[in-house]
Motif scaffolding. Structure first.
Motif, PDB file in Angstrom:
ATOM      1  N   TYR A  34       0.794  -1.228   0.000  1.00 13.52           N
ATOM      2  CA  TYR A  34       0.000   0.000   0.000  1.00 13.52           C
ATOM      3  C   TYR A  34       0.829   1.282   0.000  1.00 13.52           C
ATOM      4  O   TYR A  34       0.277   2.366   0.083  1.00 13.52           O
ATOM      5  N   ASP A  37      -0.197   2.966  -3.209  1.00 18.40           N
ATOM      6  CA  ASP A  37      -1.604   2.805  -3.551  1.00 18.40           C
ATOM      7  C   ASP A  37      -2.357   4.125  -3.389  1.00 18.40           C
ATOM      8  O   ASP A  37      -2.190   4.822  -2.395  1.00 18.40           O
ATOM      9  N   GLU A  38      -3.173   4.455  -4.377  1.00 17.09           N
ATOM     10  CA  GLU A  38      -3.965   5.680  -4.331  1.00 17.09           C
ATOM     11  C   GLU A  38      -5.453   5.415  -4.470  1.00 17.09           C
ATOM     12  O   GLU A  38      -6.232   6.337  -4.713  1.00 17.09           O
ATOM     13  N   GLU A  39      -5.873   4.162  -4.316  1.00 15.38           N
ATOM     14  CA  GLU A  39      -7.284   3.820  -4.477  1.00 15.38           C
ATOM     15  C   GLU A  39      -8.105   4.396  -3.316  1.00 15.38           C
ATOM     16  O   GLU A  39      -7.729   4.263  -2.156  1.00 15.38           O
ATOM     17  N   SER A  55      -8.386   6.945   2.889  1.00 14.53           N
ATOM     18  CA  SER A  55      -7.505   7.301   1.777  1.00 14.53           C
ATOM     19  C   SER A  55      -7.328   8.813   1.649  1.00 14.53           C
ATOM     20  O   SER A  55      -6.283   9.274   1.189  1.00 14.53           O
ATOM     21  N   PRO A 128     -11.724  -1.073  -0.813  1.00 13.37           N
ATOM     22  CA  PRO A 128     -12.037  -0.039  -1.797  1.00 13.37           C
ATOM     23  C   PRO A 128     -13.370   0.645  -1.467  1.00 13.37           C
ATOM     24  O   PRO A 128     -14.285   0.020  -0.911  1.00 13.37           O
ATOM     25  N   ARG A 129     -13.464   1.906  -1.818  1.00 18.16           N
ATOM     26  CA  ARG A 129     -14.661   2.702  -1.520  1.00 18.16           C
ATOM     27  C   ARG A 129     -15.934   1.984  -1.966  1.00 18.16           C
ATOM     28  O   ARG A 129     -16.941   1.984  -1.252  1.00 18.16           O
ATOM     29  N   ALA A 147     -13.869   7.635  -6.758  1.00 20.33           N
ATOM     30  CA  ALA A 147     -12.831   7.431  -7.781  1.00 20.33           C
ATOM     31  C   ALA A 147     -13.114   8.268  -9.001  1.00 20.33           C
ATOM     32  O   ALA A 147     -14.212   8.595  -9.313  1.00 20.33           O
TER      33      ALA A 147
END
Length: 147
Positions: A34, A37-39, A55, A128-129, A147
């Motif tokens: 991570y 990671d930019e998710e 995030s 994830p969102r 996103a």
């Protein structure tokens, strides 16, 4: 989470995740899943799934570990004095079940509180969102970006 459920979850961890999250180990810089990671989503602790960091609070500190300005749920995090390795630092651990996350330093972005929570990827699982609602973390959607 009951003690026996917690131990079962710990037993399922790969050896490296167990070494880091349960035995206060540290992953090599720039090696964690991570770090880059930019998710959009929320990071939870690998054993109990407790929410830890959003995030939107993640930033690139250049340290080689995922860095955050603050915990999403401060009640889930303990900050303890750490004098290992000839340094004085503040260790960050999950409240329950007790698990090693990383360290917090006073050199984060000053416009966001000045803290840098430097966390081992091996202690985290990113939700994830789009999956937060179904995984029981919909209450934190307002702390993430679409996103």
């Amino acid at each position: 989470m009951k003690l026996e459920e917690s131990q079962t979850s710990v037993d399922r961890l790969p050896a490296e995740q167990r070494r880091i999250s349960q035995d206060s180990g540290t992953e090599r810089p720039f090696s964690g899943a991570y770090n880059d990671d930019e998710e959009p989503g929320i990071s939870v602790e690998v054993v109990a799934g407790e929410p830890l960091f959003a995030s939107t609070d993640k930033f690139d500190s250049g340290s080689g570990w995922p860095s955050f300005t603050k915990p999403t749920a401060p009640a889930n995090v303990n900050e303890l004095r750490d004098t290992t390795h000839g340094m004085v630092r503040t260790k960050v651990r999950l409240v329950h079940p007790d698990g090693h996350l990383g360290h917090v330093f006073p050199d984060g972005p000053s416009n966001q509180g000045g803290l840098r929570y430097c966390i081992n990827s091996a202690s985290l699982r990113l939700i994830p969102r789009d999956d937060m609602e179904s995984e029981g973390h919909g209450a934190y959607l307002d702390q993430t970006e679409e996103a």
